[in-house]
Design an enzyme around this catalytic site. Structure first.
Site, PDB file in Angstrom:
ATOM      1  N   GLY A   1       0.989  -1.402  -0.163  1.00 50.12           N
ATOM      2  CA  GLY A   1       0.615  -0.245   0.003  1.00 50.12           C
ATOM      3  C   GLY A   1       0.757   1.364  -0.038  1.00 50.12           C
TER       4      GLY A   1
ATOM      5  CD  GLN B   1       3.677   5.430   2.485  1.00 45.21           C
ATOM      6  OE1 GLN B   1       2.523   5.394   1.982  1.00 45.21           O
ATOM      7  NE2 GLN B   1       4.503   5.063   3.247  1.00 45.21           N
TER       8      GLN B   1
ATOM      9  CB  CYS C   1       4.893   1.848   7.268  1.00 46.12           C
ATOM     10  SG  CYS C   1       4.310   3.324   6.672  1.00 46.12           S
ATOM     11  CG  LEU C   2       6.634   1.295   1.062  1.00 44.48           C
ATOM     12  CD1 LEU C   2       6.176   1.424   0.085  1.00 44.48           C
ATOM     13  CD2 LEU C   2       7.577   0.077   0.951  1.00 44.48           C
TER      14      LEU C   2
ATOM     15  CG  HIS D   1      -0.478   1.637   7.448  1.00 45.70           C
ATOM     16  ND1 HIS D   1      -0.079   0.990   8.284  1.00 45.70           N
ATOM     17  CD2 HIS D   1      -0.528   2.268   6.172  1.00 45.70           C
ATOM     18  CE1 HIS D   1       1.348   1.811   7.685  1.00 45.70           C
ATOM     19  NE2 HIS D   1       1.082   2.609   6.306  1.00 45.70           N
ATOM     20  CD  GLU D   2      -1.248   2.234   2.438  1.00 50.40           C
ATOM     21  OE1 GLU D   2      -0.582   4.059   2.234  1.00 50.40           O
ATOM     22  OE2 GLU D   2      -0.761   1.819   2.784  1.00 50.40           O
TER      23      GLU D   2
ATOM     24  CG  HIS E   1       0.322   6.916   5.196  1.00 54.98           C
ATOM     25  ND1 HIS E   1       1.438   7.962   5.527  1.00 54.98           N
ATOM     26  CD2 HIS E   1      -0.110   5.804   4.904  1.00 54.98           C
ATOM     27  CE1 HIS E   1       2.106   6.587   6.015  1.00 54.98           C
ATOM     28  NE2 HIS E   1       1.113   5.501   5.185  1.00 54.98           N
TER      29      HIS E   1
HETATM   30  C1  QAP Z   1       1.001  -0.662   4.546  1.00 53.69           C
HETATM   31  O1  QAP Z   1       3.060  -1.156   3.705  1.00 53.69           O
HETATM   32  C2  QAP Z   1       0.457  -2.286   5.588  1.00 53.69           C
HETATM   33  O2  QAP Z   1      10.184  -2.170   6.428  1.00 53.69           O
HETATM   34  C3  QAP Z   1       1.976  -0.718   3.768  1.00 53.69           C
HETATM   35  O3  QAP Z   1      11.574  -1.555   5.066  1.00 53.69           O
HETATM   36  C4  QAP Z   1       0.970  -2.447   6.520  1.00 53.69           C
HETATM   37  O4  QAP Z   1       3.612  -1.960   2.031  1.00 53.69           O
HETATM   38  C5  QAP Z   1      -1.308  -2.266   5.465  1.00 53.69           C
HETATM   39  C6  QAP Z   1       7.809  -2.074   3.582  1.00 53.69           C
HETATM   40  C7  QAP Z   1       0.645  -3.256   7.280  1.00 53.69           C
HETATM   41  C8  QAP Z   1      -1.237  -3.213   5.935  1.00 53.69           C
HETATM   42  C9  QAP Z   1      -0.609  -3.766   7.007  1.00 53.69           C
HETATM   43  C10 QAP Z   1       8.018  -1.837   4.961  1.00 53.69           C
HETATM   44  C11 QAP Z   1       8.451  -2.742   2.882  1.00 53.69           C
HETATM   45  C12 QAP Z   1       6.357  -2.776   3.350  1.00 53.69           C
HETATM   46  C13 QAP Z   1       9.173  -2.224   5.413  1.00 53.69           C
HETATM   47  C14 QAP Z   1       4.018  -1.786   3.258  1.00 53.69           C
HETATM   48  C15 QAP Z   1      10.359  -2.395   4.812  1.00 53.69           C
HETATM   49  C16 QAP Z   1       9.964  -2.740   3.340  1.00 53.69           C
HETATM   50  C17 QAP Z   1       4.819  -1.272   3.843  1.00 53.69           C
HETATM   51 CO    CO Z   2       2.751   3.987   5.577  1.00 52.90          CO
END
Ligand code: QAP
Ligand code: CO
Length: 174
Positions: free
Chosen positions: A45, A50, A95-96, A137-138, A141
């Site tokens: 996501g 972001q 989270c990215l 989550h999104e 943001h």
């Molecule tokens: C949000 O998160 C989310 O730390 C999206 O090193 C999170 O895509 C939704 C990511 C949990 C539902 C459940 C994070 C990639 C990606 C990192 C992501 C990383 C590489 C996070």
């Molecule tokens: Co995020």
């Protein structure tokens, strides 16, 4: 369009996004640029803010049972409104914009989302499971809220300490 992911503690991540009013080529260019950024960074996501775009835009691509993320499953969600929040669930989120940190976060288990697609058409979605979690989550943001804001104060302090150390290590490696 050359976009890159902003990382905490970049203050831009705290901006409130504004509603999209024009469903034009520029919007499509933003969406088309966000998708490869999300996929190349192993994301599921990504919200506009972001990548520095303070508009109510988010994309999601939840892995299927085989862990695949085919482009058919891509959801492009503009101007979302969440209602019918029900139940409770806990998931280890990341989270990215907060790389390499993961923590259990409580969310509503199921939600209803009214939104617009890239053409401005009204859409409706009933979500549970990981889709519901990712949407919440999104959606946060869009209000300048990060998942780390939902930690208890003691856990948040531990995060700040760990994250600062990580940032220092990253700087030293450059
Ligand atoms: C949000 O998160 C989310 O730390 C999206 O090193 C999170 O895509 C939704 C990511 C949990 C539902 C459940 C994070 C990639 C990606 C990192 C992501 C990383 C590489 C996070
Ligand atoms: Co995020």
């Amino acid at each position: 369009m050359n976009l890159k992911i902003l990382e905490y503690p970049n203050k831009i991540l705290r901006q409130k996004s504004v509603k999209v009013e024009k469903f034009d080529t520029t919007l499509h260019e933003i969406l088309d640029a966000m998708y490869p950024i999300m996929m190349n960074t192993n994301g599921i996501g990504l919200a506009g803010i972001q990548v520095g775009i303070a508009q109510e835009i988010l994309i999601l691509n939840i892995p299927d049972e085989d862990g695949e993320q085919p482009k058919e499953n891509l959801l492009e969600i503009i101007n979302p409104i969440i209602s019918n929040k029900q139940g409770e669930t806990t998931y280890q989120e990341g989270c990215l914009s907060v790389p390499e940190f993961y923590e259990d976060i409580n969310r509503f288990a199921s939600i209803t989302v009214n939104y617009q697609d890239r053409n401005g058409n009204t859409q409706h979605l009933e979500a549970d499971g990981l889709l519901s979690i990712a949407l919440q989550h999104e959606h946060d943001h869009l209000n300048g809220i990060l998942f780390i804001d939902k930690l208890t104060s003691s856990r948040r302090r531990k995060f700040e300490k760990e994250y600062k150390k990580l940032l220092k290590e990253k700087k030293a490696a450059k």
